[in-house]
Design a protein around this motif. Structure first.
Motif, PDB file in Angstrom:
ATOM      1  N   UNK A   1       0.841  -1.199   0.000  1.00 58.28           N
ATOM      2  CA  UNK A   1       0.000   0.000   0.000  1.00 58.28           C
ATOM      3  C   UNK A   1       0.877   1.251   0.000  1.00 58.28           C
ATOM      4  N   UNK A   2       1.962   1.208   0.796  1.00 61.49           N
ATOM      5  CA  UNK A   2       2.868   2.360   0.813  1.00 61.49           C
ATOM      6  C   UNK A   2       3.439   2.597  -0.582  1.00 61.49           C
ATOM      7  N   UNK A   3       3.770   1.515  -1.280  1.00 56.47           N
ATOM      8  CA  UNK A   3       4.314   1.659  -2.625  1.00 56.47           C
ATOM      9  C   UNK A   3       3.267   2.226  -3.575  1.00 56.47           C
ATOM     10  N   UNK A   4       2.017   1.763  -3.438  1.00 62.27           N
ATOM     11  CA  UNK A   4       0.946   2.296  -4.289  1.00 62.27           C
ATOM     12  C   UNK A   4       0.727   3.773  -3.992  1.00 62.27           C
ATOM     13  N   UNK A   5       0.731   4.123  -2.701  1.00 62.53           N
ATOM     14  CA  UNK A   5       0.498   5.516  -2.321  1.00 62.53           C
ATOM     15  C   UNK A   5       1.595   6.421  -2.876  1.00 62.53           C
ATOM     16  N   UNK A   6       2.849   5.934  -2.778  1.00 67.19           N
ATOM     17  CA  UNK A   6       3.947   6.792  -3.206  1.00 67.19           C
ATOM     18  C   UNK A   6       4.198   6.686  -4.705  1.00 67.19           C
ATOM     19  N   UNK A   7       3.535   5.723  -5.364  1.00 71.02           N
ATOM     20  CA  UNK A   7       3.784   5.538  -6.790  1.00 71.02           C
ATOM     21  C   UNK A   7       5.168   4.990  -7.073  1.00 71.02           C
ATOM     22  N   UNK A   8       5.794   4.374  -6.085  1.00 73.01           N
ATOM     23  CA  UNK A   8       7.171   3.933  -6.261  1.00 73.01           C
ATOM     24  C   UNK A   8       7.239   2.412  -6.237  1.00 73.01           C
ATOM     25  N   UNK A   9       6.718   1.804  -7.298  1.00 70.37           N
ATOM     26  CA  UNK A   9       6.714   0.346  -7.360  1.00 70.37           C
ATOM     27  C   UNK A   9       7.925  -0.111  -8.142  1.00 70.37           C
ATOM     28  N   UNK A  10       9.088  -0.140  -7.489  1.00 71.83           N
ATOM     29  CA  UNK A  10      10.287  -0.494  -8.240  1.00 71.83           C
ATOM     30  C   UNK A  10      10.980  -1.699  -7.617  1.00 71.83           C
TER      31      UNK A  10
ATOM     32  N   UNK B   1      21.411  11.663  -1.489  1.00 72.77           N
ATOM     33  CA  UNK B   1      20.748  11.316  -2.733  1.00 72.77           C
ATOM     34  C   UNK B   1      19.549  10.423  -2.425  1.00 72.77           C
ATOM     35  N   UNK B   2      18.606  10.431  -3.283  1.00 74.21           N
ATOM     36  CA  UNK B   2      17.503   9.507  -3.151  1.00 74.21           C
ATOM     37  C   UNK B   2      17.722   8.392  -4.152  1.00 74.21           C
ATOM     38  N   UNK B   3      17.497   7.165  -3.698  1.00 78.49           N
ATOM     39  CA  UNK B   3      17.752   6.015  -4.559  1.00 78.49           C
ATOM     40  C   UNK B   3      16.782   5.982  -5.737  1.00 78.49           C
ATOM     41  N   UNK B   4      15.588   6.431  -5.488  1.00 73.46           N
ATOM     42  CA  UNK B   4      14.562   6.314  -6.516  1.00 73.46           C
ATOM     43  C   UNK B   4      14.050   7.700  -6.852  1.00 73.46           C
ATOM     44  N   UNK B   5      13.259   7.789  -7.925  1.00 74.04           N
ATOM     45  CA  UNK B   5      12.779   9.108  -8.326  1.00 74.04           C
ATOM     46  C   UNK B   5      11.996   9.780  -7.197  1.00 74.04           C
ATOM     47  N   UNK B   6      11.857  11.060  -7.309  1.00 72.29           N
ATOM     48  CA  UNK B   6      11.151  11.820  -6.285  1.00 72.29           C
ATOM     49  C   UNK B   6       9.753  11.244  -6.073  1.00 72.29           C
ATOM     50  N   UNK B   7       9.402  10.992  -4.813  1.00 72.19           N
ATOM     51  CA  UNK B   7       8.097  10.373  -4.563  1.00 72.19           C
ATOM     52  C   UNK B   7       6.944  11.280  -5.005  1.00 72.19           C
ATOM     53  N   UNK B   8       5.949  10.653  -5.582  1.00 68.53           N
ATOM     54  CA  UNK B   8       4.758  11.426  -5.932  1.00 68.53           C
ATOM     55  C   UNK B   8       3.961  11.687  -4.667  1.00 68.53           C
ATOM     56  N   UNK B   9       3.261  12.750  -4.656  1.00 70.17           N
ATOM     57  CA  UNK B   9       2.381  12.983  -3.507  1.00 70.17           C
ATOM     58  C   UNK B   9       0.985  12.492  -3.850  1.00 70.17           C
ATOM     59  N   UNK B  10       0.234  12.221  -2.795  1.00 72.05           N
ATOM     60  CA  UNK B  10      -1.106  11.688  -3.027  1.00 72.05           C
ATOM     61  C   UNK B  10      -2.139  12.788  -2.818  1.00 72.05           C
TER      62      UNK B  10
END
Lengths: 178, 665
Positions: free
Chosen positions: B192-201, B656-665
């Motif tokens: 759910x956290x991944x879905x919320x942040x849009x960071x499914x990597x 640095x952030x490992x992944x792209x900037x998190x999307x906000x919900x």
């Protein structure tokens, strides 16, 4: 960007949820309304010991007990002494439904433990059990004088259940008749 | 006074959960670091207060405080101390508290072992878990409070713990199973956290994998313990009954197994992403469904707790909110997920897809069989029962196909494998397993049985393909010893778990086909033959336990005419509840169990009815489960996770952030 197929899981889930909500209000421990005060379903099955065919017409005159049992069923051994006493004292006739059992095992079981039943029909594939809505052994039905199902008892019928549930129920039947 | 402190601690835990469910999650959406940083201390606080509730309830049991309703209903002054303490999970209210306490323990673990993850992700994960905790605690306070008092007059003595539960397995089976069940909430929270942040990597999959593995290991252990317990306590000689309450953990286990495999593909290859998320949600839904079925009285079963429709409505509403909500979130977000690579028609990805499909179909079939009687009754107002024949008819063929695919999968390569390579690897193995699987049982038993042959062919197929793959990996290296020692832990864990499945197949197949049983009435001195064994009944003697009285029989077992050992089955009456209980006597062995249950005494105890069983290879069922569990732990401990965790941490410390900037919900 929305695609309908991704909504499939939530739709299936919603349907299940609705059924579960309905299911919550069904009390499955009691006899379903369709069977209460209805005659027993018809059957033609072999007797456990004699292999003769018996049918609904061979049942004793009510009130009598119809007990679902099996040689694999440990709780049946718990209620067994009660049935032995009832049959030895001639309190009430008892008929057995040997449910989803093997004939050899069932015969051994009766020989080993004693036979409280007038007779037991072999319901090997559980057909009669399905018609009666049986969950599994043990269950006991109370049948009245007119051959109607009056009460269904799920699980062990020990002395306590006999005294607290069946004795009043049978007295009630007798009051109705007189 | 003490139980009221428990009540108070419960309310405090509820308040903290509410804050945890909202503040850090909003903080993550707004980029408010302070709010996100509340997640860890709040989790620790919830754990402390729920632990306090556990201690207080345990104290009420140990001090025989029968003014507490739950204690009065599940304990007794005569109950041995270990059962007084574990009676906490012997009934609905207490076991729900225990369940929630387990959840808070997992939350604490997540907050400790998440240093390498970005704080916004941790905040969301703990936020989701906080929401679940809030729901569970509210449920307790509203409908099933373990600290409720009996007013106005407390009973003199309690009505005792159900006698079937007074057993060693009861001390360990529920905690193990709950750990597994609740563990899948953590994997769900990650999804759910991944879905919320849009960071499914891949990073998300890598973070989730050890948690999914550990939860799966607990669940495997819990199921195996439950099966072992049912085997020796319930006395029907079986190890699985397709009981409506056994099925939900199995559904969760099947989905969890699918999830572990799918997570592997997502991490390594960046495909199956939305599928993996869906599985995480479904596995969690399976665990909630188990709770719902056990506690609402929806289905009747030996496991059912005292039921109450308002509880059912509450849990169903909660399931609707969490599972329904997350499935809607999934439906909205899944179309945005992009796969990162492609694969050919013959590749490890495809074999793992087959694994996933089979496991999900199996889970769906078990679910269907479990719920169908209820659906049928809702539609037609009629009752039907669905038994083992249905489940066996569906699960056995699925398991056969699964085992065949399992042999091929690990030999396959990622992305694309040539058929020629597969044939060169597997043809001889396939022939060898066919020959061995048919011949070995034929030579041992001198008769042919199709089901035995199929089972043994599959077992040999798995043993040999696993052996072949390990040998391949080692022989291809110049220094074989070095190669063997440096096989990655995740690889060893996988092969160990697969080996465990093969062992389990042997056990299931042989015990199903070659078990023997006999019900007899024996007078003292009489004996009876079964298989190569001779059982002589030497009478009974009365025994007295701490809270029961009973009879203990002596049965001398002779094997091929030679004395082997004595068995002592018991028949007990628990005094407080006047309930009878049978204690089996089991002679456990690697290749067969001898098993005696004592029935009723006849003629004033001169003769006793008893049932004798010979169960070949039954231990292999649980040995297989143990191997699977060890495999799961081994894989979760892979050094790779630690190395990558260290790398993640270094990267984050470098700003640095490992992944792209998190999307906000």
């Amino acid at each position: 960007m929305l695609r309908l197929k991704y909504f499939l899981p939530v739709l299936v889930f919603a349907a299940l949820g609705i059924f579960m909500y309905i299911g919550l209000h069904l009390n499955s421990r009691e006899l379903p309304s369709v069977l209460i005060n209805k005659p027993l379903p018809n059957f033609q099955l072999e007797e456990v010991r004699t292999n003769t065919l018996v049918s609904k017409d061979d049942l004793p005159e009510g009130p009598f007990l119809l007990n679902v049992w099996g040689s694999y069923c440990l709780p049946c051994l718990v209620e067994h002494p009660t049935f032995m006493r009832l049959s030895e004292d001639g309190v009430i006739p008892i008929v057995g439904i040997n449910y989803k059992d093997r004939q050899g095992a069932a015969q051994d079981w009766l020989d080993t433990n004693g036979n409280p039943f007038q007779f037991s029909v072999m319901d090997e594939d559980g057909r009669l059990g399905i018609d009666l809505g049986v969950y599994g052994a043990p269950e006991t039905f109370l049948i009245d004088k007119n051959g109607l199902i009056r009460y269904r008892h799920v699980s062990v019928l020990d002395e306590q259940a006999w005294q607290e549930i069946f004795v009043p129920a049978i007295e009630e039947l007798q009051r109705e008749e007189s | 006074m003490v139980p009221e402190f428990g009540q108070f601690a419960l309310i405090l835990a509820f308040c903290l959960s509410l804050i945890l469910a909202t503040l850090p999650t909003i903080g993550a959406a707004r980029g408010n670091l302070l709010w996100m940083n509340f997640a860890r201390p709040l989790s620790a606080g919830i754990f402390v207060f729920l632990a306090l509730c556990m201690v207080i309830l345990g104290y009420a049991f140990v001090t025989d405080d029968f003014s507490v309703q739950f204690v009065a209903a599940h304990s007794n002054t005569l109950l041995p101390l270990q059962y007084k303490i574990t009676a906490i999970w012997g009934g609905h209210e207490g076991s729900f508290l225990f369940w929630t306490f387990m959840l808070s323990f997992w939350m604490l673990m997540v907050s400790i072992f998440s240093r390498s993850m970005p704080i916004d992700f941790v905040a969301r994960v703990l936020g989701v878990l906080g929401f679940l905790a809030a729901g569970y605690i509210l449920f307790m306070i509203a409908t099933s409070n373990p600290f409720d008092r009996v007013v106005p007059l407390a009973p003199q003595d309690g009505s005792d713990l159900n006698s079937a539960l007074q057993d060693f397995a009861f001390i360990i089976h529920p905690p193990t199973l709950y750990m597994g069940y609740v563990g899948f909430s953590v994997v769900f929270a990650f999804a759910i956290a991944a879905l919320l942040s849009g960071r499914l990597d891949a990073a998300w999959a890598r973070w989730s994998r050890p948690w999914a593995n550990i939860a799966w290991v607990w669940l495997t252990g819990g199921l195996a313990l439950g099966s072992w317990w049912a085997y020796y306590e319930l006395g029907w000689g079986g190890w699985w009954a397709w009981d409506p309450v056994e099925n939900p953990p199995l559904i969760t286990w099947l989905l969890g197994t699918a999830l572990m495999h799918s997570l592997a593909v997502t991490e390594k290859r960046g495909v199956f992403k939305s599928w993996t998320v869906l599985l995480a949600i479904l596995a969690f839904a399976g665990s909630l469904l188990g709770t719902f079925i056990t506690r609402s009285g929806l289905l009747t079963s030996v496991h059912a707790f005292a039921s109450d429709p308002t509880r059912g409505v509450f849990i169903l509403g909660f399931i609707g909110l969490t599972v329904g909500g997350s499935l809607v979130l999934y439906a909205l977000r899944a179309p945005l997920i992009r796969n990162e690579s492609t694969f050919a028609a013959v590749s490890r990805e495809v074999l793992l897809l087959v694994n996933n499909i089979l496991l999900v179909v199996a889970a769906a079939s078990v679910l269907l069989g479990t719920l169908f009687p209820m659906v049928y009754q809702a539609i037609t107002d009629d009752l039907i029962s669905i038994g083992p024949p249905y489940f066996n008819a569906i699960i056995v063929p699925l398991a056969v196909v699964l085992a065949v695919a399992l042999g091929i999968g690990p030999v396959c390569r990622w992305k694309s494998t040539s058929l020629g390579y597969l044939c060169s690897q597997l043809t001889r193995v396939a022939i060898a397993s066919l020959v061995l699987g048919v011949l070995v049982p034929l030579l041992v038993t001198l008769e042919f049985s199709l089901s035995v042959s199929i089972g043994m062919v599959l077992a040999f197929w798995l043993f040999l393909t696993i052996g072949r793959d390990v040998v391949n990996r080692v022989l291809s290296k110049p220094d074989r010893w070095q190669a063997l020692r440096t096989l990655p832990a995740s690889y060893l864990g996988m092969q160990l778990a697969h080996f465990g499945l093969a062992v389990m197949i042997v056990g299931v197949c042989l015990t199903a086909n070659f078990s023997m049983e006999k019900s007899v009435l024996l007078a003292a001195g009489q004996s009876i033959d079964l298989g190569n064994y001779d059982f002589q009944f030497n009478g009974t003697r009365p025994i007295t336990g701490p809270n029961y009285i009973g009879d203990e029989a002596t049965i001398v077992v002779n094997h091929n005419g030679k004395f082997m050992r004595e068995l002592h089955p018991e028949k007990r009456i628990y005094v407080a509840s006047n309930s009878p209980s049978t204690e089996m006597a089991i002679d456990a062995g690697l290749f067969r169990d001898l098993f005696v249950t004592l029935g009723e005494g006849r003629n004033g105890g001169a003769a006793w009815s008893m049932t004798l069983y010979i169960k070949p290879f039954i231990r292999w069922v649980w040995m297989g489960a143990i191997l699977m569990g060890i495999g799961g732990i081994t894989a979760a401990l892979d050094k790779r996770y630690r190395k990558l965790r260290a790398r993640d941490q270094r990267l984050r410390e470098a700003g640095e952030s490992l992944s792209p900037k998190p999307q906000t919900v």
